[in-house]
Motif scaffolding. Structure first.
Motif, short mmCIF file in Angstrom:
data_model
loop_
_atom_site.label_atom_id
_atom_site.label_comp_id
_atom_site.label_asym_id
_atom_site.label_seq_id
_atom_site.Cartn_x
_atom_site.Cartn_y
_atom_site.Cartn_z
N SER A 122 0.81 -1.24 -0.09
CA SER A 122 0.11 0.07 -0.05
C SER A 122 0.76 1.21 -0.10
N VAL A 123 0.36 2.29 -0.76
CA VAL A 123 1.31 3.50 -0.62
C VAL A 123 1.52 4.04 0.84
N GLU A 124 0.49 3.83 1.73
CA GLU A 124 0.47 4.33 2.97
C GLU A 124 1.67 3.74 3.60
N THR A 125 1.77 2.48 3.60
CA THR A 125 2.97 1.68 4.16
C THR A 125 4.41 1.95 3.66
N LEU A 126 4.21 2.02 2.24
CA LEU A 126 5.50 2.53 1.44
C LEU A 126 6.06 4.01 1.84
N ILE A 127 5.04 5.12 2.09
CA ILE A 127 5.45 6.19 2.50
C ILE A 127 6.38 5.99 3.97
N GLN A 128 5.54 5.32 4.77
CA GLN A 128 5.89 5.14 6.15
C GLN A 128 7.57 4.43 6.07
N GLN A 129 7.65 3.55 5.34
CA GLN A 129 9.07 2.63 5.19
C GLN A 129 10.02 3.69 4.56
N VAL A 130 9.70 4.42 3.57
CA VAL A 130 10.80 5.42 3.01
C VAL A 130 11.06 6.59 3.84
N ALA A 131 9.84 7.14 4.50
CA ALA A 131 10.19 8.18 5.37
C ALA A 131 11.07 7.92 6.55
N GLN A 132 10.90 6.60 6.93
CA GLN A 132 11.70 6.24 8.17
C GLN A 132 13.27 6.14 7.74
N ILE A 133 13.51 5.44 6.47
CA ILE A 133 14.90 5.48 6.37
C ILE A 133 15.41 6.88 5.95
N TYR A 134 14.74 7.54 5.05
CA TYR A 134 15.27 8.90 4.62
C TYR A 134 15.63 9.69 6.05
N ASN A 135 14.57 9.81 7.04
CA ASN A 135 14.83 10.26 8.37
C ASN A 135 16.02 9.86 9.28
N GLY A 136 16.09 8.48 8.84
CA GLY A 136 17.09 7.76 9.77
C GLY A 136 18.36 8.13 9.33
N ARG A 137 18.67 8.15 8.00
CA ARG A 137 19.97 8.71 7.31
C ARG A 137 20.00 10.09 7.85
N LEU A 138 19.19 10.85 7.81
CA LEU A 138 19.57 12.23 8.46
C LEU A 138 20.03 12.37 9.89
N LYS A 139 19.38 11.25 10.52
CA LYS A 139 19.86 11.25 12.06
C LYS A 139 21.31 10.84 12.02
N VAL A 140 21.66 9.72 11.27
CA VAL A 140 23.15 9.50 11.05
C VAL A 140 24.16 10.58 10.76
#
Length: 290
Positions: A23-41
């Motif tokens: 689902s697009v909802e799940t996909l957005i969550q997964q992509v946003a988590q990785i994107y924000n996680g990379r920013l944290k690193v």
């Protein structure tokens, strides 16, 4: 598996694999988590050199003050004697007055910087060129590496106000900072493909079909920022190759022009009538008085 090339604007971020029935909802969550996680690193890694060179962060009420001001105000860093690096500290004053100057020794400093480089490489944008897909497990692994290095160098931990500790404990406050503008909350995230927003409530296959071996470029955006720019018809690498081809062709044409140069026809040895004039005695004629 469908491979998504995630971009923010025109800048590549990472590769991500998923299925067409997600689902697009799940996909957005997964992509946003990785994107924000990379920013944290990235944020932690930006603080690591300062930690290695100048020690832990001073309390907020002492930052930016001179030694005389700290003495006059009778301020004291109560964490200075608690957060001592392994192997002892080496004093190196922080010119901007943000850290206490009690830096780790050379060995511990190298450990911090080496771990920082390894963590950055794990989630680097260069993974796109290497065709390596980034997962949330890789982001967590990078954070664990950084956390482990900090625990080795500072067994008693960092002060609660230190930005590295706050990041590792998810207590960071980014309000009013430039870094906050880069973060995309999961509930505000949007994914765009082919100049169309992928609507929550639909599935990925509603946009790209049921072909599971598809590669697409998807752009992540924060809600309210409008549609991102379209992908160029020619990629950057193709553009470079085209420019190189045109340059080589231009050089070839220049060489051909030089080869076709007929200025030699004005030379004496190229004169077809020279022999005839010599027999007729018409060479070396001067029209002035002798």
């Amino acid at each position: 598996m469908v491979q998504l090339h995630i971009k923010r604007g025109d800048e590549s971020q990472f590769l991500f694999t998923t299925t067409v029935d997600v689902s697009v909802e799940t996909l957005i969550q997964q992509v946003a988590q990785i994107y924000n996680g990379r920013l944290k690193v990235d944020r932690i890694c930006s603080e690591m050199p300062e930690l290695a060179d100048h020690g832990t962060t001073l309390p907020p009420n002492m930052q930016g003050l001179t030694d005389d001001q700290i003495t006059d105000l009778r301020l004291k860093d109560e964490w200075e004697d608690k957060c001592i690096p392994s192997g002892g500290a080496e004093f190196k004053k922080d010119d901007i007055g943000r850290r206490n100057g009690r830096a780790p020794n050379k060995k511990m400093k190298e450990l911090l910087k080496k771990t920082m480089e390894e963590a950055k490489a794990l989630i680097s944008k260069k993974q796109v060129q290497a065709n390596v897909c980034v997962t949330m497990d890789m982001v967590k692994a990078a954070l664990d590496q950084l956390r482990g290095a900090v625990m080795i160098v500072y067994p008693m931990g960092l002060p609660p106000h230190d930005p590295i500790r706050m990041e590792l404990e998810n207590q960071e406050d980014l309000s009013g900072t430039q870094a906050s503008l880069k973060v995309i909350p999961e509930e505000e995230g949007q994914l765009w493909w082919a100049a169309k927003e992928m609507q929550r409530g639909k599935k990925l296959q509603d946009y790209i079909g049921k072909n599971d071996k598809t590669k697409i470029v998807v752009k992540i955006q924060k809600r309210g920022q409008g549609a991102p720019s379209r992908e160029p018809v020619v990629s950057e690498e193709e553009h470079k190759q085209m420019m190189l081809h045109y340059y080589r062709r231009q050089e070839e044409l220049k060489k051909l022009d030089e080869t076709d140069d007929d200025s030699y026809l004005q030379s004496e040895w190229a004169d077809r009538q020279a022999l005839k004039r010599q027999f007729q005695g018409l060479t070396n004629i001067k029209w002035g008085p002798r």
